[in-house]
Design a protein around this motif. Structure first.
Motif, short mmCIF file in Angstrom:
data_model
loop_
_atom_site.label_atom_id
_atom_site.label_comp_id
_atom_site.label_asym_id
_atom_site.label_seq_id
_atom_site.Cartn_x
_atom_site.Cartn_y
_atom_site.Cartn_z
N VAL A 78 0.79 -1.25 0.35
CA VAL A 78 0.08 -0.09 0.12
C VAL A 78 0.82 0.86 0.31
N SER A 79 0.13 2.28 -0.65
CA SER A 79 1.62 3.22 -1.11
C SER A 79 0.91 4.52 0.21
N HIS A 80 1.65 4.91 1.28
CA HIS A 80 1.04 6.69 1.43
C HIS A 80 2.01 8.04 1.23
N ARG A 81 0.52 8.31 1.18
CA ARG A 81 1.50 9.46 0.33
C ARG A 81 2.57 10.46 1.21
N ASN A 82 3.81 10.69 1.10
CA ASN A 82 4.45 11.79 0.84
C ASN A 82 5.89 10.22 2.11
N ARG A 83 5.01 9.07 2.53
CA ARG A 83 5.72 8.58 3.68
C ARG A 83 6.88 7.18 2.54
N GLY A 84 5.69 6.76 1.61
CA GLY A 84 6.35 5.14 0.63
C GLY A 84 5.57 4.37 0.45
N LEU A 85 6.23 3.28 0.36
CA LEU A 85 5.13 1.91 0.24
C LEU A 85 5.55 0.84 1.01
N PHE A 86 4.13 0.35 1.95
CA PHE A 86 4.83 -0.62 3.08
C PHE A 86 3.60 -1.85 2.70
N VAL A 87 4.35 -3.29 3.02
CA VAL A 87 3.84 -3.96 3.44
C VAL A 87 2.17 -4.03 4.08
N VAL A 88 0.61 -4.70 2.86
CA VAL A 88 -0.37 -4.53 3.80
C VAL A 88 -0.44 -4.57 5.32
N SER A 89 -1.02 -4.23 6.33
CA SER A 89 -1.11 -4.87 7.50
C SER A 89 -2.76 -5.28 7.69
N MET A 90 -3.13 -6.58 8.13
CA MET A 90 -4.48 -7.12 7.63
C MET A 90 -5.13 -6.90 8.79
N ASP A 91 -6.15 -6.11 8.96
CA ASP A 91 -7.17 -6.45 10.14
C ASP A 91 -7.89 -7.45 9.95
N ASP A 92 -8.57 -7.54 11.16
CA ASP A 92 -10.61 -8.53 10.41
C ASP A 92 -11.14 -8.14 9.42
#
Length: 240
Positions: free
Chosen positions: A81-95
């Protein structure tokens, strides 16, 4: 001489049946994407961790062009997932994400069961039986990483033997998410036998050609897995 050359080439004019499949060379972005899949699945890149182009390019010894293309693929699949001005992150899966993943996984694997039964190929039953045999090797450690991986091999084998490229493509991404979830599921099985028996029952129903029974068993199996992950009493309603 011409006939001999034709036979040597094995072209369409010779009437020769192809014995070996053509070699398919993966593109560099495809290879990188596969390596990223593996790293996310095995926890090398845990949920929520940031992936930087500079670090990955250095680790893999590749230029940023194919790396960026590979990361775009994983973003499209929902694994990054891309967070603006922060970069790319591995998705965190909630319930809710886990419930949604199990809905997709259940649909794919129910369809796979239907196709495996329709093909009625003894090799498919043998492959699934071998996958259960592999699980039995880890019966004494029902919550260990080897058992979790053997569990995944069973489901991967099931979808592969459906002989559907589209089901396999869908399942590939789901497998990565499932492996992430299976690590969280460790510790929830009190008996290796129970875990193995669930899979053996599926094989038995498929081998008997009993599609309704196999379908019900798969729904129950997925319901149990979802409940083990999120402890939601209503979890079964999400995958039926």
């Amino acid at each position: 001489m011409a006939d001999a050359r034709s036979r040597g080439r094995g072209d369409s004019t010779s009437g020769r049946t192809r014995v070996l499949a053509p070699i398919v060379q993966e593109s560099t972005p495809a290879i990188i994407a596969r390596k990223l899949h593996e790293a996310i699945a095995d926890g090398s890149f845990p949920p929520g961790s940031q992936l930087t182009e500079s670090g990955l390019a250095a680790d893999l010894g590749v230029s940023r062009g194919p790396l960026r293309e590979a990361m775009q693929r994983l973003t499209a699949e929902g694994l990054l997932v891309s967070h603006r001005n922060r970069g790319l992150f591995v998705v965190s899966m909630d319930d809710d994400d886990i419930r949604d993943m199990y809905i997709a996984r259940t649909a794919v694997e129910r369809a796979a069961i239907e196709q495996v039964i329709a093909h009625d190929d003894p090799e498919s039953i043998a492959a699934l039986s071998d996958a259960v045999v592999l699980m039995r090797e880890y019966a004494d450690d029902p919550n260990g990483p080897d058992m979790a991986e053997a569990d995944m091999v069973f489901h991967q084998t099931l979808v592969e033997h459906a002989r559907s490229q589209r089901l396999s493509r869908l399942h590939e991404t789901i497998l990565v998410e499932t492996r992430m979830c299976l690590r969280a599921m460790r510790g929830t099985y009190s008996s290796g036998k129970d875990r193995i028996d669930e899979h053996q029952a599926l094989v038995d129903a498929i081998a008997a050609g009993d599609a309704p029974a196999a379908d019900v068993l798969m729904i129950e199996h997925m319901r149990d897995g979802l409940h083990r992950l999120i402890g939601d009493a209503a979890a079964g309603e999400e995958v039926s």
